[in-house]
Every structure is written in C-alpha cells, then in structure tokens.
Design a protein around this motif. Structure first.
Motif, PDB file in Angstrom:
ATOM      1  N   LEU A 124       2.416  25.596 -16.780  1.00 16.12           N
ATOM      2  CA  LEU A 124       3.672  25.496 -17.521  1.00 16.12           C
ATOM      3  C   LEU A 124       4.905  25.515 -16.617  1.00 16.12           C
ATOM      4  CD1 LEU A 124       2.842  27.920 -20.477  1.00 16.12           C
ATOM      5  CD2 LEU A 124       2.682  25.435 -20.445  1.00 16.12           C
ATOM      6  N   SER A 125       4.902  26.405 -15.599  1.00 19.42           N
ATOM      7  CA  SER A 125       6.107  26.607 -14.796  1.00 19.42           C
ATOM      8  C   SER A 125       6.185  25.714 -13.569  1.00 19.42           C
ATOM      9  CB  SER A 125       6.198  28.076 -14.340  1.00 19.42           C
ATOM     10  OG  SER A 125       6.433  28.912 -15.422  1.00 19.42           O
ATOM     11  N   LEU A 126       5.048  25.510 -12.896  1.00 18.18           N
ATOM     12  CA  LEU A 126       5.094  24.786 -11.626  1.00 18.18           C
ATOM     13  C   LEU A 126       5.654  23.376 -11.780  1.00 18.18           C
ATOM     14  CD1 LEU A 126       4.585  24.894  -8.632  1.00 18.18           C
ATOM     15  CD2 LEU A 126       2.189  24.301  -9.037  1.00 18.18           C
ATOM     16  N   PRO A 127       5.204  22.551 -12.746  1.00 21.39           N
ATOM     17  CA  PRO A 127       5.811  21.220 -12.882  1.00 21.39           C
ATOM     18  C   PRO A 127       7.309  21.282 -13.166  1.00 21.39           C
ATOM     19  CG  PRO A 127       3.755  21.356 -14.123  1.00 21.39           C
ATOM     20  CD  PRO A 127       4.092  22.747 -13.696  1.00 21.39           C
ATOM     21  N   THR A 128       7.727  22.257 -13.988  1.00 28.15           N
ATOM     22  CA  THR A 128       9.152  22.397 -14.289  1.00 28.15           C
ATOM     23  C   THR A 128       9.942  22.757 -13.048  1.00 28.15           C
ATOM     24  OG1 THR A 128       8.620  23.130 -16.534  1.00 28.15           O
ATOM     25  CG2 THR A 128      10.828  23.616 -15.724  1.00 28.15           C
ATOM     26  N   MET A 129       9.455  23.704 -12.259  1.00 27.84           N
ATOM     27  CA  MET A 129      10.172  24.123 -11.051  1.00 27.84           C
ATOM     28  C   MET A 129      10.257  22.972 -10.049  1.00 27.84           C
ATOM     29  SD  MET A 129       8.519  27.954 -10.663  1.00 27.84           S
ATOM     30  CE  MET A 129       9.717  28.657  -9.524  1.00 27.84           C
ATOM     31  N   LEU A 130       9.187  22.218  -9.898  1.00 25.55           N
ATOM     32  CA  LEU A 130       9.221  21.083  -8.968  1.00 25.55           C
ATOM     33  C   LEU A 130      10.178  20.007  -9.462  1.00 25.55           C
ATOM     34  CD1 LEU A 130       5.391  20.766  -8.167  1.00 25.55           C
ATOM     35  CD2 LEU A 130       7.158  21.834  -6.759  1.00 25.55           C
ATOM     36  N   ARG A 131      10.184  19.774 -10.774  1.00 24.04           N
ATOM     37  CA  ARG A 131      11.079  18.763 -11.338  1.00 24.04           C
ATOM     38  C   ARG A 131      12.545  19.158 -11.163  1.00 24.04           C
ATOM     39  NH1 ARG A 131       8.928  18.741 -15.927  1.00 24.04           N
ATOM     40  NH2 ARG A 131      10.504  19.837 -17.169  1.00 24.04           N
ATOM     41  N   ARG A 132      12.819  20.467 -11.172  1.00 20.44           N
ATOM     42  CA  ARG A 132      14.195  20.950 -11.002  1.00 20.44           C
ATOM     43  C   ARG A 132      14.611  21.041  -9.539  1.00 20.44           C
ATOM     44  NH1 ARG A 132      16.338  20.428 -16.078  1.00 20.44           N
ATOM     45  NH2 ARG A 132      15.092  21.524 -17.643  1.00 20.44           N
ATOM     46  N   GLY A 133      13.727  20.651  -8.633  1.00 23.09           N
ATOM     47  CA  GLY A 133      14.095  20.637  -7.218  1.00 23.09           C
ATOM     48  C   GLY A 133      13.730  21.874  -6.441  1.00 23.09           C
ATOM     49  N   TYR A 134      12.880  22.731  -6.999  1.00 23.49           N
ATOM     50  CA  TYR A 134      12.464  23.939  -6.282  1.00 23.49           C
ATOM     51  C   TYR A 134      11.530  23.578  -5.127  1.00 23.49           C
ATOM     52  CZ  TYR A 134      14.367  27.728  -9.129  1.00 23.49           C
ATOM     53  OH  TYR A 134      15.207  28.633  -9.727  1.00 23.49           O
ATOM     54  N   ASP A 135      11.617  24.351  -4.050  1.00 23.38           N
ATOM     55  CA  ASP A 135      10.716  24.177  -2.928  1.00 23.38           C
ATOM     56  C   ASP A 135       9.284  24.495  -3.380  1.00 23.38           C
ATOM     57  OD1 ASP A 135      10.467  23.990   0.186  1.00 23.38           O
ATOM     58  OD2 ASP A 135       9.324  25.758  -0.383  1.00 23.38           O
ATOM     59  N   PRO A 136       8.300  23.640  -3.067  1.00 25.87           N
ATOM     60  CA  PRO A 136       6.920  23.896  -3.534  1.00 25.87           C
ATOM     61  C   PRO A 136       6.359  25.234  -3.056  1.00 25.87           C
ATOM     62  CG  PRO A 136       7.130  21.649  -2.731  1.00 25.87           C
ATOM     63  CD  PRO A 136       8.414  22.343  -2.388  1.00 25.87           C
ATOM     64  N   ALA A 137       6.672  25.627  -1.815  1.00 33.93           N
ATOM     65  CA  ALA A 137       6.152  26.892  -1.301  1.00 33.93           C
ATOM     66  C   ALA A 137       6.725  28.080  -2.068  1.00 33.93           C
ATOM     67  CB  ALA A 137       6.464  27.022   0.182  1.00 33.93           C
ATOM     68  N   VAL A 138       8.037  28.065  -2.319  1.00 35.31           N
ATOM     69  CA  VAL A 138       8.668  29.156  -3.079  1.00 35.31           C
ATOM     70  C   VAL A 138       8.087  29.230  -4.492  1.00 35.31           C
ATOM     71  CG1 VAL A 138      10.843  29.986  -4.056  1.00 35.31           C
ATOM     72  CG2 VAL A 138      10.796  29.077  -1.735  1.00 35.31           C
ATOM     73  N   SER A 139       7.912  28.072  -5.127  1.00 36.71           N
ATOM     74  CA  SER A 139       7.368  28.033  -6.487  1.00 36.71           C
ATOM     75  C   SER A 139       5.949  28.598  -6.522  1.00 36.71           C
ATOM     76  CB  SER A 139       7.364  26.590  -7.004  1.00 36.71           C
ATOM     77  OG  SER A 139       8.653  26.029  -6.932  1.00 36.71           O
ATOM     78  N   CYS A 140       5.100  28.140  -5.593  1.00 37.18           N
ATOM     79  CA  CYS A 140       3.706  28.592  -5.574  1.00 37.18           C
ATOM     80  C   CYS A 140       3.614  30.085  -5.266  1.00 37.18           C
ATOM     81  CB  CYS A 140       2.915  27.800  -4.543  1.00 37.18           C
ATOM     82  SG  CYS A 140       2.705  26.052  -4.947  1.00 37.18           S
ATOM     83  N   GLY A 141       4.416  30.560  -4.331  1.00 35.75           N
ATOM     84  CA  GLY A 141       4.400  31.984  -3.981  1.00 35.75           C
ATOM     85  C   GLY A 141       4.792  32.860  -5.155  1.00 35.75           C
ATOM     86  N   ALA A 142       5.858  32.454  -5.870  1.00 34.05           N
ATOM     87  CA  ALA A 142       6.314  33.248  -7.015  1.00 34.05           C
ATOM     88  C   ALA A 142       5.254  33.295  -8.107  1.00 34.05           C
ATOM     89  CB  ALA A 142       7.617  32.663  -7.564  1.00 34.05           C
ATOM     90  N   ILE A 143       4.602  32.171  -8.388  1.00 30.72           N
ATOM     91  CA  ILE A 143       3.596  32.119  -9.456  1.00 30.72           C
ATOM     92  C   ILE A 143       2.365  32.934  -9.082  1.00 30.72           C
ATOM     93  CG2 ILE A 143       1.991  30.579 -10.643  1.00 30.72           C
ATOM     94  CD1 ILE A 143       4.220  28.458 -10.583  1.00 30.72           C
ATOM     95  N   CYS A 144       1.869  32.761  -7.854  1.00 36.62           N
ATOM     96  CA  CYS A 144       0.666  33.499  -7.434  1.00 36.62           C
ATOM     97  C   CYS A 144       0.920  35.008  -7.434  1.00 36.62           C
ATOM     98  CB  CYS A 144       0.226  33.051  -6.039  1.00 36.62           C
ATOM     99  SG  CYS A 144      -0.568  31.438  -5.998  1.00 36.62           S
ATOM    100  N   ALA A 145       2.040  35.431  -6.827  1.00 36.41           N
ATOM    101  CA  ALA A 145       2.325  36.865  -6.730  1.00 36.41           C
ATOM    102  C   ALA A 145       2.554  37.481  -8.104  1.00 36.41           C
ATOM    103  CB  ALA A 145       3.536  37.090  -5.828  1.00 36.41           C
ATOM    104  N   SER A 146       3.327  36.799  -8.954  1.00 35.92           N
ATOM    105  CA  SER A 146       3.588  37.336 -10.294  1.00 35.92           C
ATOM    106  C   SER A 146       2.309  37.413 -11.112  1.00 35.92           C
ATOM    107  CB  SER A 146       4.623  36.467 -11.011  1.00 35.92           C
ATOM    108  OG  SER A 146       5.833  36.406 -10.285  1.00 35.92           O
ATOM    109  N   GLY A 147       1.406  36.444 -10.894  1.00 40.95           N
ATOM    110  CA  GLY A 147       0.150  36.455 -11.627  1.00 40.95           C
ATOM    111  C   GLY A 147      -0.748  37.617 -11.278  1.00 40.95           C
ATOM    112  N   THR A 148      -0.614  38.150 -10.044  1.00 45.34           N
ATOM    113  CA  THR A 148      -1.468  39.275  -9.637  1.00 45.34           C
ATOM    114  C   THR A 148      -0.964  40.619 -10.143  1.00 45.34           C
ATOM    115  OG1 THR A 148      -0.289  39.614  -7.536  1.00 45.34           O
ATOM    116  CG2 THR A 148      -2.117  38.053  -7.527  1.00 45.34           C
ATOM    117  N   LEU A 149       0.209  40.657 -10.766  1.00 45.86           N
ATOM    118  CA  LEU A 149       0.731  41.937 -11.257  1.00 45.86           C
ATOM    119  C   LEU A 149      -0.181  42.557 -12.308  1.00 45.86           C
ATOM    120  CD1 LEU A 149       4.531  41.024 -11.508  1.00 45.86           C
ATOM    121  CD2 LEU A 149       3.495  42.655  -9.924  1.00 45.86           C
ATOM    122  N   GLY A 150      -1.033  41.737 -12.926  1.00 47.40           N
ATOM    123  CA  GLY A 150      -1.981  42.272 -13.898  1.00 47.40           C
ATOM    124  C   GLY A 150      -2.986  43.228 -13.300  1.00 47.40           C
TER     125      GLY A 150
END
Length: 525
Positions: free
Chosen positions: A134-160
């Motif tokens: 849901l988030s990664l395509p949106t972040m890339l489309r908005r011009g986010y750096d792929p590394a920053v986007s992937c890092g935020a998603i992976c790290a936030s996902g491990t909070l569980g």
C-alpha cells in the motif's frame, strides 16, 4: 568417552543444525531431526543416554496443556482478521493525508501506522507485506528515495515484535518464567515471585514506544538534511480539515479501542494475557463484521457496548454464581453481565455470518491454522533439540563458559546478546526463544539479573534479527511485494540506519534498566 568429546559433539550438533537451516531445510523438522540423528549416533558410540528422550512425551503434553500458549493462536487470529478487514489500508491512507503536507510526512505516517498495527496485529510478515503493497508505490510515486521508503517500512513492520501484545513476548514470557523459576530453585528460593507474560508486556511497552520515537526522529532528520529524499505532498492534493479528521476518526478509533481493551485488561489485572487474547479475537471479528460493505454497523455497536459492560462488571463485582449467598448488588451485576454477553453473542453471530459470506473467515481460519501449526511444531522440535543438547553436556559447558567470563554478569550478558544477534542472521525468533533461552536464561538469572529487563533485552535483540541481512525476514517479505524498480540493495541500504537505531535502543535499555522495569513495578506492585 571424555567430557571434551561430548562437548565437541554437542557443538557439532549445533553447527550441523545451522548448516541444515542455511541449506533450506524446514526449520521445525531440522531442529527435531538433527537432534534425533545426533542423539541416536551419540547413543551408539556411548556418549548419550537415550533415557533423556523419555522426557519428550511429557514436554509435548506440557506444551499442549500450557494455558499461556493458548494466547498464540488467538493473537494470530486477531492479527490476520484485522489485516483482512482493511484496517491497515484505512490507517495508511488516513495518516498519509494527515502528515502528507509535511516534508517526510509519509515516512512518519508509516511509522505511526506500524506502531498501531504492532499493537493490534503483532504479526511482522502481515504488517510488512501490507505496508509494502500500500505505502511503497505511493512513496515512490511521490518522489521518495527508495532506500528511505524501504527502511521505514521494514523497521516499522518489525515493531510487532516488541510492542505488546506480541507473539514473541508471549513465547518469551513463558520461557523466562520457567528459567527464573529454575534459577531461583537452584539458589535455594522455593517460593519466588512469579514472572508472567503480563510483566513482560508492561516492561516492553515503553522501550517499544521509544523505538517509534527514535525511528520518527531519524526520518524527520533525514527529511531536513536531505529534502529530496522525503518530499511533501502538494497542498492541493490534501483534502479539507473536516473531511480529513472524519476519515482519521473512522480509521483510528476502532483499532485504538481494541488495543486499549486488550492491553488495558492485561495491565489493570482484569484478564490474563490468554483471556485478553480472546477479547482481542472477538473484537477483531466484530470489527471485520462492521467493515463489510453494504451492512449496518448497529449490531456490532451493540456487541461492542456489551463487551465493554461485561469487562466493567468483571472488574467491579464478584460474578461467581457457585456461592451459598449472593448479595443484591452482585445479583444485579450478574444479570447485567449476562445481558451484556447475550448482546456480544448476537453481534458475533452477525459478524460471523458477514465475514463468512464475504470469504474472509475461511482465509483467516486457514492462515491462523498454518501460522499456529508452524509455531507449535517448531516448539516441539526445539524441545527435542534442547533435550539432546542437555544430555550431551551442552548446558554445563555453556554454564561454565559464561560464569568464567571476565566481567561477571555484564560480560556474560554481552556475550549472550552478541550470540543472539549473530544467530538472528539465519534463525527465526521462535528457534532462538526455545533453543537458546532455556539454556542461557537460568544461568543469567542466577547472576541476579532482573527477569523482566532480561526478557525485554532479548525481545529487542530478536526484533533486530528481522532487519539484519542476508536472511532478515522483513527484508524478504518486502522484497516479495516491492516493485521491480526497487533493488535488493535499496532495501539493505535503507534498513542499515534502523539497525543502528535498534542497537542504540538496546544500549539505552542496557544502561538504564528502569526503562523496562519501571512500568511493571508501578502496575503490579
């Protein structure tokens, strides 16, 4: 044979097991199969007593009858049901609109949603995959750096892994409790204060929220220092404030109420973690029933109100009916609680019918069965592995090694944390919890370490293992759903700062144990 030969054989079994896992063999059958193979060979050459294996049926029966572990399938059901009911999708959309006008706002919204999903689902794979889709395509489309986007998603996902209610905390709490009891009995204390999963839930809450703050601080700093990596959404794309707050309330209030009901019932002592997991499963089912399109939410509201009233009645009155004398107040409370439960039952029937017709119930039940079966088969395999390892003298070897280290408890703790961090590169958290913790836990707890602090330290360390290349599970989950333009090196590069943040958080909890021990002491004192 000499003791040295037995210890070398035990280390060879451990190394061979790691080799089988790296070769791609199934985890549960690798643990049990390698242990059985080495045990039989050891018996043949005279270095292993086959009588150790006679304890295995009792271990399996103990796992089957362990009330704490009943929480595992219930929390899995809760998490999968919330994932299928589009809760994550609504949260991501609403938070993205709320923070989108800020530079780095989408990254901040991913962290907040990751924290909310961690407290409501607790399943790393589901969270990472959902946010990746849901988030990664949106972040890339908005011009986010792929590394920053992937890092935020992976790290936030491990909070569980660290924010309760978490499956790893349930499993770890069970093992820490056993290890603490063993350590206290070895020290001559035959009536120690028990350590429960609830203690670990309370201890992990502040460290988990601390990690969320550290993640968000890093993303905000990145957006400030390198604006091109985290651009803001154009203002004309953001809806009016009234619409935005209405959307946020619709997306946020139901899961937050569920989180408060589950965690609050545990921390206030109204329910055990297993009972709270049942409340969470019921709440997730009601929420899924409410989210089905073209249906009225009124039956779900009635059931939710009934559930709240029942919890209040349990907390306030004595509802036991098997008594000789029941006061007027208690009798009225029993009648009110009965009516409340009938309302819950009515809402559950409606919700079950809705999710069954939509096909969601079948998917959730199948996923819950698959995940729960995997967990318990790994527990059985790990139990056999630890039995053979103990029969080969491995436990005495580890005890001697850790107690003879320079620095005492501090040196032993550093070595254990380092070994767990290394094992996290290629072992799942369940294997580490059920293979390593039963061996090192009693040894460390004999050194007068706080069991809650030790449990939180291990949980944070295991959370880091989801991010560490080359076998970090969160990396594989995201790689499986990432668009083709996102390369594997983008993911590795993106998670590296978050691994450092994890180690910083681990260091802060090590230096200031009160971060983990203060809340349990206040709540359960």
């Amino acid at each position: 044979m000499s003791m040295f030969a037995k210890e070398a054989y035990a280390l060879a079994m451990f190394a061979a097991t790691c080799g089988f896992l790296l070769a791609g063999f199934p985890v549960a059958f690798t643990l049990g199969g390698s242990a059985l193979l080495f045990g039989l060979v050891g018996y043949g050459v005279g270095i292993f007593d086959i009588a150790f294996l006679s304890a295995m049926p009792q271990r399996i029966f103990g796992t089957m009858t362990n009330e704490v572990l009943i929480a595992v399938p219930l929390f899995v059901f809760m998490g999968v049901m919330l994932e299928r009911s589009k809760v994550a999708e609504e949260l991501l959309d609403s938070m993205g609109r709320m923070f989108g006008s800020l530079r780095g706002g989408l990254g901040l919204s991913v962290c907040l949603v990751g924290a909310l999903l961690a407290a409501s689902t607790g399943i790393v794979g589901a969270t990472v995959v959902t946010m990746g889709l849901l988030s990664l395509p949106t972040m890339l489309r908005r011009g986010y750096d792929p590394a920053v986007s992937c890092g935020a998603i992976c790290a936030s996902g491990t909070l569980g892994q660290i924010i309760p209610p978490s499956i790893v905390l349930v499993l770890l709490g069970d093992q820490i409790s056993n290890a603490y009891s063993d350590a206290q009995r070895a020290l001559g204390n035959w009536s120690p204060d028990p350590v429960s999963v609830g203690d670990l839930f309370a201890g992990a809450l502040i460290p988990g929220l601390m990690l969320v703050v550290l993640y968000m601080a890093y993303l905000a700093l990145t957006a400030w220092l390198r604006p091109h990596t985290s651009p803001a959404i154009e203002m004309e794309e953001v809806e009016s404030k009234g619409e935005m707050w209405s959307r946020i309330a619709h997306a946020l209030i139901p899961p937050v109420v569920l989180i408060v009901a589950v965690l609050g019932s545990i921390l206030t002592g109204v329910a055990t973690p297993t009972e709270a997991a049942a409340v969470g499963a019921v709440g997730a089912l009601l929420l899924a029933g409410m989210r089905q399109e073209g249906t009225s939410p009124k039956p779900i509201y009635v059931a939710g109100l009934g559930l709240l009233v029942a919890l209040i009645m349990v907390r306030t009155f004595d509802l036991r009916v098997a008594r000789d004398e029941i006061g007027t107040g208690d009798m009225v409370a029993i009648i009110v609680a009965t009516l409340a439960l009938l309302a819950v039952f009515y809402g559950l029937v409606v919700a079950l019918k809705r999710v069954y017709i939509s096909g969601v119930l079948t998917e959730v039940s199948r996923s819950t069965m698959n995940i729960s079966s995997m967990v318990f088969v790994i527990i059985v395999g790990a139990g056999l592995f630890s039995l053979v390892f103990r029969g080969l003298g491995g436990e005495e070897m580890v005890h001697e090694f850790l107690t003879n280290l320079p620095g005492g408890a501090l040196g032993a703790m550093l070595v254990v944390m380092g070994v767990m961090f290394f094992l996290g590169f290629f072992l799942d958290f369940i294997e580490i919890v059920y293979v390593v913790v039963p061996i090192v836990g009693p040894i460390l707890l004999k050194m007068d370490l706080d069991p809650v602090w030790l449990g939180v330290m291990i949980a944070m360390n295991l959370q880091t293992s989801f991010l560490t290349p080359p076998f970090g599970f969160a990396l594989f989950y995201l790689r499986g759903v990432a668009p083709p333009e996102v390369k594997t090196m983008h993911i590795y590069k993106g998670v590296f700062p978050f691994i450092l943040i994890q180690l910083l958080g681990l260091g802060l909890v090590a230096l200031f144990p009160e971060i983990a021990t203060w809340l349990p002491s206040v709540i359960f004192s």
